[in-house]
Design a protein around this motif. Structure first.
Motif, PDB file in Angstrom:
ATOM      1  N   GLY A  47      15.620  22.048   3.068  1.00 12.01           N
ATOM      2  CA  GLY A  47      14.200  21.979   3.364  1.00 12.01           C
ATOM      3  C   GLY A  47      13.917  21.049   4.532  1.00 12.01           C
ATOM      4  N   ALA A  48      12.692  21.122   5.031  1.00  6.62           N
ATOM      5  CA  ALA A  48      12.291  20.343   6.196  1.00  6.62           C
ATOM      6  C   ALA A  48      12.386  18.843   5.951  1.00  6.62           C
ATOM      7  N   GLU A  49      11.967  18.379   4.780  1.00  2.00           N
ATOM      8  CA  GLU A  49      12.005  16.938   4.490  1.00  2.00           C
ATOM      9  C   GLU A  49      13.441  16.422   4.447  1.00  2.00           C
ATOM     10  N   GLU A  50      14.327  17.170   3.795  1.00  2.00           N
ATOM     11  CA  GLU A  50      15.728  16.762   3.733  1.00  2.00           C
ATOM     12  C   GLU A  50      16.343  16.772   5.129  1.00  2.00           C
ATOM     13  N   LEU A  51      16.045  17.812   5.904  1.00  6.48           N
ATOM     14  CA  LEU A  51      16.570  17.901   7.266  1.00  6.48           C
ATOM     15  C   LEU A  51      16.107  16.706   8.094  1.00  6.48           C
ATOM     16  N   ASP A  52      14.812  16.381   8.021  1.00  2.83           N
ATOM     17  CA  ASP A  52      14.290  15.247   8.773  1.00  2.83           C
ATOM     18  C   ASP A  52      15.014  13.957   8.395  1.00  2.83           C
ATOM     19  N   ALA A  53      15.239  13.754   7.107  1.00  2.00           N
ATOM     20  CA  ALA A  53      15.925  12.541   6.651  1.00  2.00           C
ATOM     21  C   ALA A  53      17.366  12.499   7.162  1.00  2.00           C
ATOM     22  N   LEU A  54      18.055  13.626   7.119  1.00  2.00           N
ATOM     23  CA  LEU A  54      19.436  13.677   7.590  1.00  2.00           C
ATOM     24  C   LEU A  54      19.514  13.458   9.097  1.00  2.00           C
ATOM     25  N   LEU A  55      18.601  14.068   9.841  1.00  2.00           N
ATOM     26  CA  LEU A  55      18.585  13.885  11.287  1.00  2.00           C
ATOM     27  C   LEU A  55      18.281  12.428  11.637  1.00  2.00           C
ATOM     28  N   GLU A  56      17.336  11.830  10.937  1.00  2.00           N
ATOM     29  CA  GLU A  56      16.996  10.426  11.185  1.00  2.00           C
ATOM     30  C   GLU A  56      18.190   9.518  10.900  1.00  2.00           C
ATOM     31  N   SER A  57      18.908   9.799   9.819  1.00  2.00           N
ATOM     32  CA  SER A  57      20.089   9.013   9.472  1.00  2.00           C
ATOM     33  C   SER A  57      21.165   9.131  10.553  1.00  2.00           C
ATOM     34  N   MET A  58      21.392  10.346  11.032  1.00  2.00           N
ATOM     35  CA  MET A  58      22.393  10.542  12.084  1.00  2.00           C
ATOM     36  C   MET A  58      21.952   9.891  13.395  1.00  2.00           C
ATOM     37  N   HIS A  59      20.654   9.950  13.680  1.00  2.00           N
ATOM     38  CA  HIS A  59      20.132   9.304  14.887  1.00  2.00           C
ATOM     39  C   HIS A  59      20.315   7.791  14.786  1.00  2.00           C
ATOM     40  N   ALA A  60      20.022   7.215  13.634  1.00  2.00           N
ATOM     41  CA  ALA A  60      20.169   5.774  13.434  1.00  2.00           C
ATOM     42  C   ALA A  60      21.624   5.328  13.602  1.00  2.00           C
ATOM     43  N   ARG A  61      22.561   6.186  13.283  1.00  2.00           N
ATOM     44  CA  ARG A  61      23.995   5.880  13.432  1.00  2.00           C
ATOM     45  C   ARG A  61      24.496   6.123  14.851  1.00  2.00           C
TER      46      ARG A  61
END
Length: 72
Positions: A47-61
């Motif tokens: 879903g969009a919320e999970e995708l956003d969280a995963l993308l944010e986590s990868m961006h932060a790393r």
């Protein structure tokens, strides 16, 4: 090939703390940089919320960068 290399191949990016779904997103972005979120969500079945969280986590790393531009 060493057993350590075999283990790395089996675990992939999970060794860096990425979930299997985050790894799938990362690999999809490597294949086609700039892929829209809606297309990524469909490719990895999330879903969009999970995708956003995963993308944010990868961006932060520092694994991915944001690209401004098209939205559709």
């Amino acid at each position: 090939m060493s057993s350590a290399a075999d283990g790395w191949r089996r675990q992939g990016l999970q060794l860096l703390g990425l979930s299997p779904r985050a790894e799938a997103i990362y690999r999809a972005l490597l294949r086609k940089p700039g892929t829209l979120g809606i297309d990524l969500a469909e490719q990895v079945s999330c879903g969009a919320e999970e995708l956003d969280a995963l993308l944010e986590s990868m961006h932060a790393r520092g694994l991915i960068s944001r690209v401004q531009g098209r939205t559709q």
